[in-house]
Scaffold this motif. Sequence first.
Motif, PDB file in Angstrom:
ATOM      1  N   ALA A  62     -19.170 -33.463 -52.186  1.00 17.70           N
ATOM      2  CA  ALA A  62     -17.841 -32.967 -52.550  1.00 17.70           C
ATOM      3  C   ALA A  62     -16.958 -34.004 -53.215  1.00 17.70           C
ATOM      4  CB  ALA A  62     -17.143 -32.429 -51.299  1.00 17.70           C
ATOM      5  N   GLY A  63     -17.292 -35.277 -53.118  1.00 18.64           N
ATOM      6  CA  GLY A  63     -16.377 -36.295 -53.618  1.00 18.64           C
ATOM      7  C   GLY A  63     -15.202 -36.457 -52.670  1.00 18.64           C
ATOM      8  N   PHE A  64     -14.067 -36.903 -53.192  1.00 16.88           N
ATOM      9  CA  PHE A  64     -12.914 -37.193 -52.336  1.00 16.88           C
ATOM     10  C   PHE A  64     -12.150 -35.956 -51.888  1.00 16.88           C
ATOM     11  CE2 PHE A  64     -13.533 -41.447 -53.926  1.00 16.88           C
ATOM     12  CZ  PHE A  64     -13.069 -42.253 -52.905  1.00 16.88           C
ATOM     13  N   VAL A  65     -12.455 -34.779 -52.454  1.00 19.50           N
ATOM     14  CA  VAL A  65     -11.597 -33.622 -52.272  1.00 19.50           C
ATOM     15  C   VAL A  65     -11.512 -33.145 -50.826  1.00 19.50           C
ATOM     16  CG1 VAL A  65     -13.376 -31.873 -52.695  1.00 19.50           C
ATOM     17  CG2 VAL A  65     -10.989 -31.411 -53.326  1.00 19.50           C
ATOM     18  N   LEU A  66     -12.513 -33.441 -49.990  1.00 20.79           N
ATOM     19  CA  LEU A  66     -12.485 -33.010 -48.589  1.00 20.79           C
ATOM     20  C   LEU A  66     -12.090 -34.126 -47.627  1.00 20.79           C
ATOM     21  CD1 LEU A  66     -15.552 -30.602 -48.286  1.00 20.79           C
ATOM     22  CD2 LEU A  66     -13.127 -30.025 -48.353  1.00 20.79           C
ATOM     23  N   LEU A  67     -11.502 -35.177 -48.165  1.00 23.13           N
ATOM     24  CA  LEU A  67     -11.072 -36.282 -47.309  1.00 23.13           C
ATOM     25  C   LEU A  67     -10.115 -35.802 -46.224  1.00 23.13           C
ATOM     26  CD1 LEU A  67     -11.206 -39.409 -46.958  1.00 23.13           C
ATOM     27  CD2 LEU A  67      -9.153 -39.526 -48.382  1.00 23.13           C
ATOM     28  N   TRP A  68      -9.268 -34.857 -46.567  1.00 23.50           N
ATOM     29  CA  TRP A  68      -8.289 -34.343 -45.603  1.00 23.50           C
ATOM     30  C   TRP A  68      -8.956 -33.720 -44.384  1.00 23.50           C
ATOM     31  CZ3 TRP A  68      -8.081 -29.222 -44.128  1.00 23.50           C
ATOM     32  CH2 TRP A  68      -8.815 -28.322 -44.907  1.00 23.50           C
ATOM     33  N   LEU A  69     -10.103 -33.094 -44.609  1.00 24.56           N
ATOM     34  CA  LEU A  69     -10.802 -32.435 -43.511  1.00 24.56           C
ATOM     35  C   LEU A  69     -11.355 -33.459 -42.520  1.00 24.56           C
ATOM     36  CD1 LEU A  69     -11.623 -29.719 -42.381  1.00 24.56           C
ATOM     37  CD2 LEU A  69     -13.714 -29.836 -43.725  1.00 24.56           C
ATOM     38  N   VAL A  70     -11.728 -34.628 -43.015  1.00 23.85           N
ATOM     39  CA  VAL A  70     -12.183 -35.698 -42.136  1.00 23.85           C
ATOM     40  C   VAL A  70     -11.057 -36.094 -41.186  1.00 23.85           C
ATOM     41  CG1 VAL A  70     -13.040 -38.062 -42.042  1.00 23.85           C
ATOM     42  CG2 VAL A  70     -13.806 -36.540 -43.874  1.00 23.85           C
ATOM     43  N   ILE A  71      -9.865 -36.246 -41.742  1.00 23.78           N
ATOM     44  CA  ILE A  71      -8.717 -36.658 -40.937  1.00 23.78           C
ATOM     45  C   ILE A  71      -8.340 -35.573 -39.927  1.00 23.78           C
ATOM     46  CG2 ILE A  71      -6.289 -37.339 -41.031  1.00 23.78           C
ATOM     47  CD1 ILE A  71      -6.848 -38.417 -43.856  1.00 23.78           C
ATOM     48  N   VAL A  72      -8.279 -34.325 -40.409  1.00 29.06           N
ATOM     49  CA  VAL A  72      -7.924 -33.213 -39.523  1.00 29.06           C
ATOM     50  C   VAL A  72      -8.959 -33.054 -38.417  1.00 29.06           C
ATOM     51  CG1 VAL A  72      -7.667 -30.702 -39.392  1.00 29.06           C
ATOM     52  CG2 VAL A  72      -6.593 -31.978 -41.256  1.00 29.06           C
ATOM     53  N   GLY A  73     -10.247 -33.128 -38.794  1.00 30.14           N
ATOM     54  CA  GLY A  73     -11.303 -32.948 -37.804  1.00 30.14           C
ATOM     55  C   GLY A  73     -11.251 -33.975 -36.690  1.00 30.14           C
ATOM     56  N   ALA A  74     -10.847 -35.210 -37.041  1.00 33.06           N
ATOM     57  CA  ALA A  74     -10.776 -36.261 -36.025  1.00 33.06           C
ATOM     58  C   ALA A  74      -9.512 -36.157 -35.184  1.00 33.06           C
ATOM     59  CB  ALA A  74     -10.843 -37.635 -36.703  1.00 33.06           C
ATOM     60  N   ALA A  75      -8.428 -35.638 -35.791  1.00 32.92           N
ATOM     61  CA  ALA A  75      -7.132 -35.658 -35.115  1.00 32.92           C
ATOM     62  C   ALA A  75      -6.897 -34.464 -34.201  1.00 32.92           C
ATOM     63  CB  ALA A  75      -6.009 -35.742 -36.151  1.00 32.92           C
ATOM     64  N   VAL A  76      -7.332 -33.264 -34.600  1.00 34.15           N
ATOM     65  CA  VAL A  76      -6.893 -32.077 -33.866  1.00 34.15           C
ATOM     66  C   VAL A  76      -7.576 -31.913 -32.518  1.00 34.15           C
ATOM     67  CG1 VAL A  76      -6.352 -30.851 -35.992  1.00 34.15           C
ATOM     68  CG2 VAL A  76      -8.601 -30.558 -34.967  1.00 34.15           C
ATOM     69  N   LYS A  77      -8.738 -32.521 -32.349  1.00 34.08           N
ATOM     70  CA  LYS A  77      -9.494 -32.266 -31.124  1.00 34.08           C
ATOM     71  C   LYS A  77      -9.187 -33.236 -29.990  1.00 34.08           C
ATOM     72  CE  LYS A  77     -13.149 -32.137 -33.833  1.00 34.08           C
ATOM     73  NZ  LYS A  77     -14.527 -32.089 -34.331  1.00 34.08           N
ATOM     74  N   GLN A 278      -5.432 -42.326 -21.266  1.00 36.04           N
ATOM     75  CA  GLN A 278      -4.837 -41.988 -22.559  1.00 36.04           C
ATOM     76  C   GLN A 278      -5.004 -43.129 -23.559  1.00 36.04           C
ATOM     77  OE1 GLN A 278      -0.916 -41.021 -21.129  1.00 36.04           O
ATOM     78  NE2 GLN A 278      -1.345 -38.819 -21.024  1.00 36.04           N
ATOM     79  N   LEU A 279      -4.874 -44.364 -23.090  1.00 34.60           N
ATOM     80  CA  LEU A 279      -5.120 -45.510 -23.967  1.00 34.60           C
ATOM     81  C   LEU A 279      -6.590 -45.561 -24.362  1.00 34.60           C
ATOM     82  CD1 LEU A 279      -4.125 -48.096 -25.351  1.00 34.60           C
ATOM     83  CD2 LEU A 279      -4.580 -49.322 -23.197  1.00 34.60           C
ATOM     84  N   ASP A 280      -7.464 -45.269 -23.418  1.00 33.20           N
ATOM     85  CA  ASP A 280      -8.907 -45.238 -23.693  1.00 33.20           C
ATOM     86  C   ASP A 280      -9.224 -44.205 -24.767  1.00 33.20           C
ATOM     87  OD1 ASP A 280     -11.692 -46.082 -22.689  1.00 33.20           O
ATOM     88  OD2 ASP A 280     -11.795 -43.906 -22.508  1.00 33.20           O
ATOM     89  N   VAL A 281      -8.607 -43.027 -24.675  1.00 30.18           N
ATOM     90  CA  VAL A 281      -8.797 -41.972 -25.669  1.00 30.18           C
ATOM     91  C   VAL A 281      -8.276 -42.420 -27.024  1.00 30.18           C
ATOM     92  CG1 VAL A 281      -8.075 -39.647 -26.360  1.00 30.18           C
ATOM     93  CG2 VAL A 281      -8.806 -40.075 -24.012  1.00 30.18           C
ATOM     94  N   PHE A 282      -7.102 -43.046 -27.033  1.00 27.29           N
ATOM     95  CA  PHE A 282      -6.504 -43.478 -28.304  1.00 27.29           C
ATOM     96  C   PHE A 282      -7.381 -44.505 -29.007  1.00 27.29           C
ATOM     97  CE2 PHE A 282      -3.920 -46.581 -30.629  1.00 27.29           C
ATOM     98  CZ  PHE A 282      -3.374 -45.750 -31.609  1.00 27.29           C
ATOM     99  N   VAL A 283      -7.889 -45.471 -28.258  1.00 27.67           N
ATOM    100  CA  VAL A 283      -8.735 -46.504 -28.858  1.00 27.67           C
ATOM    101  C   VAL A 283     -10.007 -45.895 -29.434  1.00 27.67           C
ATOM    102  CG1 VAL A 283     -10.133 -48.557 -28.354  1.00 27.67           C
ATOM    103  CG2 VAL A 283      -7.809 -48.380 -27.456  1.00 27.67           C
ATOM    104  N   SER A 284     -10.642 -45.002 -28.672  1.00 30.97           N
ATOM    105  CA  SER A 284     -11.867 -44.372 -29.170  1.00 30.97           C
ATOM    106  C   SER A 284     -11.573 -43.495 -30.382  1.00 30.97           C
ATOM    107  CB  SER A 284     -12.546 -43.560 -28.069  1.00 30.97           C
ATOM    108  OG  SER A 284     -11.736 -42.470 -27.669  1.00 30.97           O
ATOM    109  N   TRP A 285     -10.441 -42.787 -30.365  1.00 29.32           N
ATOM    110  CA  TRP A 285     -10.053 -41.958 -31.519  1.00 29.32           C
ATOM    111  C   TRP A 285      -9.843 -42.825 -32.755  1.00 29.32           C
ATOM    112  CZ3 TRP A 285      -5.249 -42.490 -33.971  1.00 29.32           C
ATOM    113  CH2 TRP A 285      -5.024 -41.594 -35.018  1.00 29.32           C
ATOM    114  N   LEU A 286      -9.202 -43.966 -32.574  1.00 28.02           N
ATOM    115  CA  LEU A 286      -8.948 -44.861 -33.701  1.00 28.02           C
ATOM    116  C   LEU A 286     -10.256 -45.356 -34.308  1.00 28.02           C
ATOM    117  CD1 LEU A 286      -6.777 -46.333 -35.350  1.00 28.02           C
ATOM    118  CD2 LEU A 286      -6.910 -48.211 -33.689  1.00 28.02           C
ATOM    119  N   ILE A 287     -11.196 -45.747 -33.470  1.00 24.91           N
ATOM    120  CA  ILE A 287     -12.494 -46.226 -33.966  1.00 24.91           C
ATOM    121  C   ILE A 287     -13.230 -45.105 -34.687  1.00 24.91           C
ATOM    122  CG2 ILE A 287     -14.757 -47.109 -33.287  1.00 24.91           C
ATOM    123  CD1 ILE A 287     -13.378 -48.501 -30.931  1.00 24.91           C
TER     124      ILE A 287
END
Length: 471
Positions: A62-77, A278-287
């Motif tokens: 897809a190229g860069f066009v689905l970059l937003w989905l990567v961010i959403v997929g990681a953030a919403v869950k 919660q800090l543990d979750v945040f660190v893993s989410w960031l990675i």
Amino acid sequence: MSTKDVPDTPLEDAYLLRAEDVREPPTTLRGRLRHLGPGIVLTASVVGSGELLVTTSLGARAGFVLLWLVIVGAAVKVWVQMELARWAILNGKTALAGYSTIPPKIGRMGWINWLWIGLDIAKNFQRGGVIGGAAAAFSILWPIVGEPLSGSSLTTWAVIVTALTVGLLRSNRYSVVETITTWSVALFTLITVALVLALPFTPFAYSAGDFGDGLSLAIPAGTVGLAVAMFGSTGVGADDMTNYTYWCLEKGYARWTGADDGTEERARRAEGWIRVMQLDVFVSWLICTVTTLSFYVVGASVLHAQSLVPEGNQVITTVSRMYTDTLGPWAEALFLVGAICVLFSTNIASAAAVPRLWTNTLGLMGVIDWHDVRVRARVLRILTVCLPALWLVMYLFVRSPLVLMQIGAIATGIFLLAVLIAVWRLRSTEVDARFKRNGWLTVAFVISSIAITLLAVYTVMEVVGLDLSGA
């Protein structure tokens, strides 16, 4: 992360709340950082199968066009993961035990437990894909038998990877899993992020315009199926949320909080250990987010520009082009070592978690006594051998890591909605109002729930073949 707080025999006491195990929670950031760990184990199960193969393939196609989905997929869950883990700490129960209370019941278990069984059967294909991916990387780096990626070489390495996994997990110690996954995730994350930072100095440099296109919220034709698979397999999936409760319990967050005796002291301890979680979750989410974005950006910049899309057993070879095309031929060995680390750590995390969940399921079914430590340990040892062997057979039968992982990813996306329903029920019935006073966390959870519901419905409609384009 320190492992000195982790019991060497987790199954003896990990799921039992005793007064003598109660500990005061740390009050400083440094103290909380010392008690992290479950999130790193979870990251190992996420980074590897989804990020290395599925996300890279999506970027290549897809190229860069689905970059937003990567961010959403990681953030919403991640907010759902946090809510479920909070419930587990407050009640000292596993996720599957919580699911079994959600009506309607079918036999001794709730409907979500049976749905999880169906999910896990599908996920066996994905876990076979992880073994196959690691075997392919080993085969290219050191064929041993036959030519690189030949049937004999892949079979030999797949057997070796499975045997090593079983051998390392003989003790079933949480500390072993945490140590292996921490070093593996750190190594490959650093390699991948460094490559992204080096891209602007290569012929495959990205621009601000590329990122602008990537945040346009568009889904181009021909990428919907892979996009849905990516959402299911990248970031924290429904099975990962479920697994996380077991790691939180075995780390000690619930034991250190203690049973609910209605006292102010216990409530204060609970709030403290929940902050650690919660800090543990945040660190893993960031990675996870940084690594996922790195894989996608490299795939979009390097592979998409050359019309290279990973397919079949050539997926490892194709992805290695990201390294050889930017750093030179010498980088192939570096990539292969990194790929082996991340895929093997993913296999370790799965082989450690899934036997625990199946042992718990057998207990909920009444087949075994989950509370009998010796019975639990014996069943866990048996499953730690049998399940990885099953995943090996799955890989040898299909022989395509990417296809295997997409099958499991779609199943994960469907199961995600069921977990969301369970979390809302458990949150409303078994979490005291005191622990729900943080307004912004509640808002984030609500937004996350809406996004997951919409995406889950979209996934189901795609799976049944409905045309959503309006054509």
